[in-house]
Design a protein around this motif. Structure first.
Motif, short mmCIF file in Angstrom:
data_model
loop_
_atom_site.label_atom_id
_atom_site.label_comp_id
_atom_site.label_asym_id
_atom_site.label_seq_id
_atom_site.Cartn_x
_atom_site.Cartn_y
_atom_site.Cartn_z
N VAL A 101 16.50 -0.07 5.21
CA VAL A 101 17.14 1.25 5.29
C VAL A 101 16.53 2.05 6.44
CG1 VAL A 101 17.39 3.49 4.14
CG2 VAL A 101 17.84 1.37 2.88
N HIS A 102 15.18 2.04 6.52
CA HIS A 102 14.50 2.76 7.60
C HIS A 102 14.95 2.25 8.97
CE1 HIS A 102 11.65 5.45 5.69
NE2 HIS A 102 11.33 4.52 4.82
N LEU A 103 15.07 0.93 9.10
CA LEU A 103 15.46 0.36 10.39
C LEU A 103 16.90 0.71 10.73
CD1 LEU A 103 13.79 -3.17 10.21
CD2 LEU A 103 12.97 -1.13 11.38
N ARG A 104 17.78 0.67 9.74
CA ARG A 104 19.18 1.04 10.00
C ARG A 104 19.30 2.50 10.41
NH1 ARG A 104 20.24 -2.40 5.49
NH2 ARG A 104 20.33 -0.60 4.09
N GLN A 105 18.46 3.36 9.83
CA GLN A 105 18.47 4.77 10.21
C GLN A 105 18.05 4.96 11.67
OE1 GLN A 105 15.93 6.48 7.20
NE2 GLN A 105 17.65 6.94 5.84
N LYS A 106 17.33 3.99 12.21
CA LYS A 106 16.93 4.02 13.62
C LYS A 106 17.89 3.21 14.49
CE LYS A 106 13.22 6.49 13.03
NZ LYS A 106 13.10 7.83 13.62
N ASP B 203 11.33 -11.04 -0.48
CA ASP B 203 10.16 -11.15 -1.34
C ASP B 203 10.12 -12.48 -2.09
OD1 ASP B 203 9.15 -8.56 -0.72
OD2 ASP B 203 10.64 -7.70 -2.06
N GLY B 204 10.44 -13.55 -1.39
CA GLY B 204 10.33 -14.88 -1.99
C GLY B 204 11.47 -15.25 -2.91
N ARG B 205 12.56 -14.48 -2.90
CA ARG B 205 13.70 -14.76 -3.76
C ARG B 205 14.97 -14.93 -2.93
NH1 ARG B 205 12.96 -10.64 -8.96
NH2 ARG B 205 10.90 -11.43 -9.60
N ILE B 206 15.71 -16.00 -3.25
CA ILE B 206 16.95 -16.29 -2.52
C ILE B 206 18.05 -15.34 -3.00
CG2 ILE B 206 18.74 -18.01 -2.11
CD1 ILE B 206 16.63 -20.17 -2.45
N ARG B 207 18.82 -14.82 -2.05
CA ARG B 207 19.97 -13.97 -2.37
C ARG B 207 21.23 -14.85 -2.32
NH1 ARG B 207 21.31 -10.13 0.97
NH2 ARG B 207 21.94 -8.63 -0.62
N THR B 208 21.63 -15.30 -3.51
CA THR B 208 22.75 -16.23 -3.61
C THR B 208 24.04 -15.64 -3.04
OG1 THR B 208 21.76 -17.15 -5.62
CG2 THR B 208 24.05 -17.71 -5.18
N ARG C 77 0.83 -1.21 0.00
CA ARG C 77 0.00 0.00 0.00
C ARG C 77 0.87 1.26 0.00
NH1 ARG C 77 -3.19 -1.72 3.54
NH2 ARG C 77 -2.21 -0.89 5.42
N ASN C 78 2.01 1.19 0.64
CA ASN C 78 2.90 2.35 0.72
C ASN C 78 4.05 2.26 -0.29
OD1 ASN C 78 2.09 4.03 3.28
ND2 ASN C 78 1.89 1.88 3.88
N ARG C 79 3.96 1.27 -1.21
CA ARG C 79 5.00 1.06 -2.23
C ARG C 79 6.38 0.99 -1.58
NH1 ARG C 79 1.36 4.47 -4.20
NH2 ARG C 79 2.52 6.32 -3.59
N LEU C 80 6.45 0.17 -0.55
CA LEU C 80 7.68 0.00 0.24
C LEU C 80 8.19 -1.42 0.02
CD1 LEU C 80 9.17 1.79 2.46
CD2 LEU C 80 7.99 0.36 4.13
N ASN C 81 9.44 -1.56 -0.39
CA ASN C 81 10.01 -2.90 -0.54
C ASN C 81 10.89 -3.24 0.66
OD1 ASN C 81 12.70 -1.83 -1.05
ND2 ASN C 81 12.00 -1.34 -3.12
N MET C 82 11.40 -4.47 0.67
CA MET C 82 12.17 -4.92 1.82
C MET C 82 13.46 -4.13 2.01
SD MET C 82 10.64 -7.16 3.57
CE MET C 82 9.17 -8.18 3.42
#
Length: 238
Positions: free
Chosen positions: A120-125, A183-188, A110-115
């Motif tokens: 980034v928001h959490l690291r800023q906090k 988002d359902g994708r593995i980060r190799t 709804r807020n067009r926010l990805n993981m």
């Protein structure tokens, strides 16, 4: 020469005129402006630029609309003060992104926010591990308010109702928690960093009752081998 003098005088007047208007309107700091505040600021700036550039036109044609914009701001601020509904429409309302430690995918979309944006928001906090977050709200200003779990000891897999921690040495890296699934994708590249492969990751998520990687919204691991996993929200029944 006359045009240059007129442009300079209008520039000076526009500067002090805008400074006075913004001061009187009580504008918040830039990082806390609402959408409505941003629109007002852009319109005032555009009017000021036109007043300087269009020197062949009377200055009053630009400064009267600027005064009107200022009056509209006062009017909307007064109405918003009296009405919660108007305030929600004009300024928007806070949206709960993480609730009870679980990511709300619907609110993210709804807020067009990805993981990546969330991290980034959490690291800023100064939050390095999403497993430490109890609630996170995206404010109307675009800032995120984060409330951590009330605990002094680090979160373990047992605390999260998961399986026992893996033996020491399974994870071979030092640093911040690494997202393994987004988002359902593995980060190799993340698996390579911790010295593991997709087969190991699939075995791990099966311990959570998940057989399909696509059902995982977010999965990370810290340097102690503690895994945080968030399942995708089930779509509502039609």
């Amino acid at each position: 020469m006359e045009d240059m003098t007129t442009a300079l005088l209008r520039t000076l007047f526009s500067y002090f005129f805008l400074l006075l208007m913004l001061r009187v309107m009580g504008k918040r700091e830039l990082g806390k402006l609402s959408v409505f505040d941003v629109v007002i600021s852009i319109m005032l700036a555009e009017m000021a630029v036109l007043a300087i550039e269009e020197i062949e036109k009377p200055a009053i044609l630009f400064y009267i609309p600027m005064l009107l914009i200022g009056l509209l701001e006062f009017l909307m601020a007064y109405i918003s003060l009296k009405s919660k509904k108007v305030r929600d429409v004009v300024d928007g309302s806070a949206d709960l992104i993480i609730e009870n430690g679980e990511i709300r995918e619907a609110a993210m979309k709804r807020n067009r926010l990805n993981m990546d944006d969330l991290m980034v928001h959490l690291r800023q906090k100064n939050v390095k591990n999403i497993a430490d977050v109890e609630f996170a709200l995206l404010e109307p200003t675009g800032q995120m308010s984060v409330f951590l779990k009330e605990r002094k000891d680090p979160v373990t897999r047992e605390d999260l109702g998961l399986f026992e921690r893996e033996p020491v040495g399974l994870v071979s890296y030092k640093g911040l928690p690494i997202p393994l699934i987004l988002d359902g994708r593995i980060r190799t590249e993340a698996l390579n960093k911790i010295g593991q492969n997709e087969l190991w990751l699939k075995r791990e998520i099966r311990k959570y009752g998940i057989r399909d990687i696509r059902d995982v919204s977010f999965c990370s691991i810290d340097e102690h081998g503690i895994i945080y996993l968030d399942k995708k929200d089930k779509p509502p029944l039609q």
